[in-house]
Design a protein around this motif. Structure first.
Motif, PDB file in Angstrom:
ATOM      1  N   SER A 182       1.275  -1.032  -0.122  1.00  0.00           N
ATOM      2  CA  SER A 182       0.237   0.058   0.090  1.00  0.00           C
ATOM      3  C   SER A 182       0.938   0.871   0.005  1.00  0.00           C
ATOM      4  N   SER A 183       2.173   0.887  -0.186  1.00  0.00           N
ATOM      5  CA  SER A 183       3.121   2.325  -0.111  1.00  0.00           C
ATOM      6  C   SER A 183       4.350   2.248  -1.399  1.00  0.00           C
ATOM      7  N   PRO A 184       3.426   2.747  -2.591  1.00  0.00           N
ATOM      8  CA  PRO A 184       4.500   2.383  -4.032  1.00  0.00           C
ATOM      9  C   PRO A 184       5.534   3.158  -4.007  1.00  0.00           C
ATOM     10  N   THR A 185       5.670   4.659  -3.367  1.00  0.00           N
ATOM     11  CA  THR A 185       6.520   4.819  -3.515  1.00  0.00           C
ATOM     12  C   THR A 185       7.263   5.482  -2.405  1.00  0.00           C
ATOM     13  N   LEU A 186       7.091   4.822  -1.511  1.00  0.00           N
ATOM     14  CA  LEU A 186       8.170   5.302   0.137  1.00  0.00           C
ATOM     15  C   LEU A 186       9.181   5.208  -0.289  1.00  0.00           C
ATOM     16  N   HIS A 187       9.965   6.024   0.040  1.00  0.00           N
ATOM     17  CA  HIS A 187      11.540   6.112   0.473  1.00  0.00           C
ATOM     18  C   HIS A 187      12.153   6.168   1.530  1.00  0.00           C
ATOM     19  N   THR A 188      11.611   5.496   3.146  1.00  0.00           N
ATOM     20  CA  THR A 188      11.842   5.839   3.891  1.00  0.00           C
ATOM     21  C   THR A 188      11.117   4.747   4.654  1.00  0.00           C
ATOM     22  N   LEU A 189      11.370   3.330   5.141  1.00  0.00           N
ATOM     23  CA  LEU A 189      11.010   2.064   5.724  1.00  0.00           C
ATOM     24  C   LEU A 189      11.542   2.577   7.054  1.00  0.00           C
TER      25      LEU A 189
ATOM     26  N   LEU B  53      10.065  -2.054  -3.636  1.00  0.00           N
ATOM     27  CA  LEU B  53      11.343  -2.299  -3.926  1.00  0.00           C
ATOM     28  C   LEU B  53      11.616  -1.328  -4.401  1.00  0.00           C
ATOM     29  N   ASN B  54      11.392  -0.537  -6.133  1.00  0.00           N
ATOM     30  CA  ASN B  54      11.268  -0.061  -6.640  1.00  0.00           C
ATOM     31  C   ASN B  54      11.772   1.153  -6.749  1.00  0.00           C
ATOM     32  N   HIS B  55      11.057   1.622  -5.544  1.00  0.00           N
ATOM     33  CA  HIS B  55      11.765   3.100  -5.256  1.00  0.00           C
ATOM     34  C   HIS B  55      12.522   2.934  -3.477  1.00  0.00           C
ATOM     35  N   LEU B  56      12.183   1.968  -2.680  1.00  0.00           N
ATOM     36  CA  LEU B  56      13.035   1.918  -1.488  1.00  0.00           C
ATOM     37  C   LEU B  56      13.913   2.596  -1.473  1.00  0.00           C
ATOM     38  N   SER B  57      14.381   3.529  -0.630  1.00  0.00           N
ATOM     39  CA  SER B  57      15.575   3.866  -0.304  1.00  0.00           C
ATOM     40  C   SER B  57      16.307   3.682   0.816  1.00  0.00           C
ATOM     41  N   VAL B  58      15.986   4.194   2.027  1.00  0.00           N
ATOM     42  CA  VAL B  58      16.239   4.053   3.345  1.00  0.00           C
ATOM     43  C   VAL B  58      15.782   3.039   4.004  1.00  0.00           C
ATOM     44  N   VAL B  59      16.555   2.180   4.965  1.00  0.00           N
ATOM     45  CA  VAL B  59      15.472   1.260   5.547  1.00  0.00           C
ATOM     46  C   VAL B  59      17.188   1.436   6.990  1.00  0.00           C
ATOM     47  N   LYS B  60      15.548   1.403   8.145  1.00  0.00           N
ATOM     48  CA  LYS B  60      16.807   1.731   9.209  1.00  0.00           C
ATOM     49  C   LYS B  60      15.368   0.690  10.450  1.00  0.00           C
ATOM     50  N   ILE B  61      16.276  -0.463  10.703  1.00  0.00           N
ATOM     51  CA  ILE B  61      15.583  -1.242  11.729  1.00  0.00           C
ATOM     52  C   ILE B  61      16.258  -1.009  13.029  1.00  0.00           C
ATOM     53  N   HIS B  62      15.308  -0.808  13.972  1.00  0.00           N
ATOM     54  CA  HIS B  62      15.676  -0.175  15.996  1.00  0.00           C
ATOM     55  C   HIS B  62      15.598  -1.772  16.038  1.00  0.00           C
ATOM     56  N   GLY B  63      16.457  -2.396  17.171  1.00  0.00           N
ATOM     57  CA  GLY B  63      16.123  -3.311  18.069  1.00  0.00           C
ATOM     58  C   GLY B  63      16.648  -4.824  16.757  1.00  0.00           C
ATOM     59  N   PHE B  64      17.518  -5.106  16.235  1.00  0.00           N
ATOM     60  CA  PHE B  64      17.424  -5.779  15.150  1.00  0.00           C
ATOM     61  C   PHE B  64      18.621  -6.761  16.406  1.00  0.00           C
ATOM     62  N   LEU B  65      17.548  -8.207  16.515  1.00  0.00           N
ATOM     63  CA  LEU B  65      18.548  -9.441  16.842  1.00  0.00           C
ATOM     64  C   LEU B  65      18.779 -10.229  16.774  1.00  0.00           C
ATOM     65  N   GLU B  66      18.877 -10.168  15.083  1.00  0.00           N
ATOM     66  CA  GLU B  66      19.754 -10.875  14.405  1.00  0.00           C
ATOM     67  C   GLU B  66      18.672 -12.825  14.512  1.00  0.00           C
ATOM     68  N   CYS B  67      17.690 -12.679  14.987  1.00  0.00           N
ATOM     69  CA  CYS B  67      16.456 -13.568  14.851  1.00  0.00           C
ATOM     70  C   CYS B  67      16.066 -14.001  13.209  1.00  0.00           C
ATOM     71  N   GLU B  68      15.420 -14.729  12.942  1.00  0.00           N
ATOM     72  CA  GLU B  68      15.278 -15.858  11.766  1.00  0.00           C
ATOM     73  C   GLU B  68      14.383 -13.879  11.089  1.00  0.00           C
ATOM     74  N   ASN B  69      13.169 -13.587  11.631  1.00  0.00           N
ATOM     75  CA  ASN B  69      12.080 -13.227  10.920  1.00  0.00           C
ATOM     76  C   ASN B  69      12.612 -12.041  10.350  1.00  0.00           C
ATOM     77  N   GLU B  70      13.814 -11.306  11.435  1.00  0.00           N
ATOM     78  CA  GLU B  70      14.665 -10.403  11.353  1.00  0.00           C
ATOM     79  C   GLU B  70      15.294 -10.002   9.910  1.00  0.00           C
TER      80      GLU B  70
END
Length: 510
Positions: A390-397, A439-456
């Motif tokens: 639902s966010s086809p032109t998202l820049h930052t996640l 996926l064609n627009h996403l430029s920046v991804v920030k993941i807080h609380g990243f614990l190297e688990c499967e889903n992450e």
């Protein structure tokens, strides 16, 4: 020998011919200087000369909040037999001091600001407010505690000078006058803030906050309105509305062509099965909907200017109904023009529920930044995918992972992920085509609380593999012990080897 600085000081205060240059400054300038001092210090200047006594008696901004009473002042204080003097006793009880200051003010000088906080009786509060109104007060800011319920001071209703009125009550609170009485005044009010209002005798405020009652109101703040069930706000020039801690609310109707900021937090009756909200605000820029019970019906109309929105719910243990799921969809659809959106974990859960009706939410075609607070487990992966779609032109996640340490989460294992039957990886790969625009627009991804688990790791791997516009991915992990540190370094090294659709994509671990 006299120093240069001492000479300058002498010239300024004494002048070349013994003239007091500070006292010769205009009243308005001296008042502006004094306003930065505590109220008792300002009072002490009245002993300097007749000039300073006059300045004190006409001082327009009386802020007594620097006085912190620790006990309730007596309400039966006998007037002093001593001759009145502008040299107030600074050891007097705070309310005595406030009363004396107001009594000795120059009757021809208007009062611009009166601000105080204190435990006191209603009769004394009413007396202070009436005296301030007689002196044409423009801003009245009161924070009081009483032994019993008290009534709203009626003298402020008919004031022609009052522009700002803030009344904060401690337990047990205060009662509003009947609505016909309230509707007859407030002709000049710009800001109204009420806290701890008792409304059991009049639970519906449908005709109070209207353009006829508040023609000039621009800011309204209602906090802890106990007993309030139905509220309608339709003030024409209102720009800022805040509603907090109204737990018994059933219905909320807000409309305003000039409303720019709306915050509703910790409101609505979670046990009511007929609750609803309706908002029509074409100029709304900032919308905060925080920790509210899920209503049975939501209607957001004409939010064509919304720039920033934050959405959060709370729900009791029972499962949300189909009507509540549709209500959440309608609320989110009303924010389809938002540029910056924050969704709390309950939103993600609702979107991931089997009762959620898919394809009813309008896409966020203007969305630049999306912040999601989520547990990031297999149960809400479908809700995340739906939001990405639902966010086809998202820049930052921005993902803020809420780690529930009561739940066991499997750590990522390279051998496991080399298997083609990995459930998490298969799910995300199945979404590739549906998320093509995202996926064609996403430029920046920030993941807080990243614990190297499967889903992450699976989500990070998927975004790297298919994010053609991805420029940076930052993973915030926090501290860990030595044993986990070695394991973390190994996993990070493996992640650096993940395939990337964008040659410019960079990974950072913080």
């Amino acid at each position: 020998m006299e120093t240069r600085s001492a000479k300058r000081k002498k010239l300024w205060f004494d002048g070349e011919n013994g003239i007091d240059r500070i006292s010769d400054l205009p009243d308005v300038v001296l008042h502006q200087i004094l306003i930065h001092l505590p109220i008792k210090t300002i009072a002490q200047t009245s002993v300097l000369s007749k000039r300073w006594r006059s300045l004190w008696s006409s001082f327009p901004d009386l802020d007594f909040t620097s006085i912190n009473p620790t006990v309730v002042p007596s309400t039966n204080i006998k007037p002093s037999n001593e001759k009145r003097s502008s040299r107030h006793s600074l050891s007097a009880k705070p309310m005595d001091f406030i009363s004396q200051v107001l009594a000795l003010r120059d009757k021809n000088s208007d009062l611009r600001i009166l601000r105080f906080r204190s435990p006191l009786s209603f009769s004394r509060l009413n007396g202070l407010v009436r005296r301030a109104v007689r002196q044409n007060v423009q801003e009245l800011d009161v924070d009081v505690a009483t032994d019993d319920y008290f009534n709203f001071p009626r003298s402020v209703i008919t004031s022609d000078s009052l522009r700002v009125f803030k009344l904060r009550s401690r337990y047990p609170g205060f009662r509003l006058p009947p609505q016909p009485v309230m509707k007859g005044g407030f002709r000049s009010l710009r800001t109204l803030s009420l806290s701890l209002v008792i409304l059991y005798s009049q639970p519906s405020l449908l005709d109070l906050f209207t353009v006829s009652s508040f023609p000039h109101l621009k800011e309204l703040n209602l906090d802890s309105c106990f007993g309030l069930k139905h509220l309608k706000v339709s003030c024409l020039v209102l720009e800022d509305l805040t509603l907090e801690n109204c737990f018994q609310l059933h219905a909320l109707d807000i409309s305003g062509s000039n409303l720019k900021r709306l915050r509703v937090a910790s409101c609505f009756d979670a046990y009511c099965d007929k609750s609803w909200v309706k908002i029509n605000a074409p100029s709304l820029r900032i919308f905060d909907w925080e920790y509210n019970a899920i209503t049975e019906n939501s209607s957001l109309e004409n939010l064509i200017s919304v720039h920033e929105a934050s959405i959060g719910f709370f729900q009791l243990n029972q499962e949300a109904s189909v009507a509540q799921h549709l209500s959440v969809s309608n609320l989110l659809s009303g924010l389809s023009r938002a540029h910056y959106l924050t969704l709390e974990s309950k939103c993600i859960e609702m979107l991931s529920s089997k009762n959620y009706i898919a394809n009813v939410m309008h896409p966020f075609s203007y969305l630049i930044s999306l912040e999601l607070q989520t547990g990031l487990n297999k149960h809400n992966a479908s809700g995340l995918a739906y939001l990405f779609k639902s966010s086809p032109t998202l820049h930052t996640l921005i993902l803020k992972i809420l780690n529930d340490y009561k739940l066991e989460r499997r750590k990522w294992n390279k051998d496991l992920w080399d298997m083609p039957t990995s459930e998490e990886e298969q799910f995300w790969e199945s979404q590739t085509q549906a998320l093509k625009s995202f996926l064609n627009h996403l430029s920046v991804v920030k993941i807080h609380g990243f614990l190297e688990c499967e889903n992450e790791v699976s989500l990070a791997k998927f975004l790297l593999k298919h994010g053609k516009a991805l420029q940076e991915m930052t993973l915030f992990s926090g501290h860990c012990n030595y044993r986990d540190s070695l394991r973390r370094q190994k996993i990070r090294s493996q992640m650096m080897g993940f395939s990337r659709a964008s040659s410019n994509a960079k990974i950072a671990f913080l």
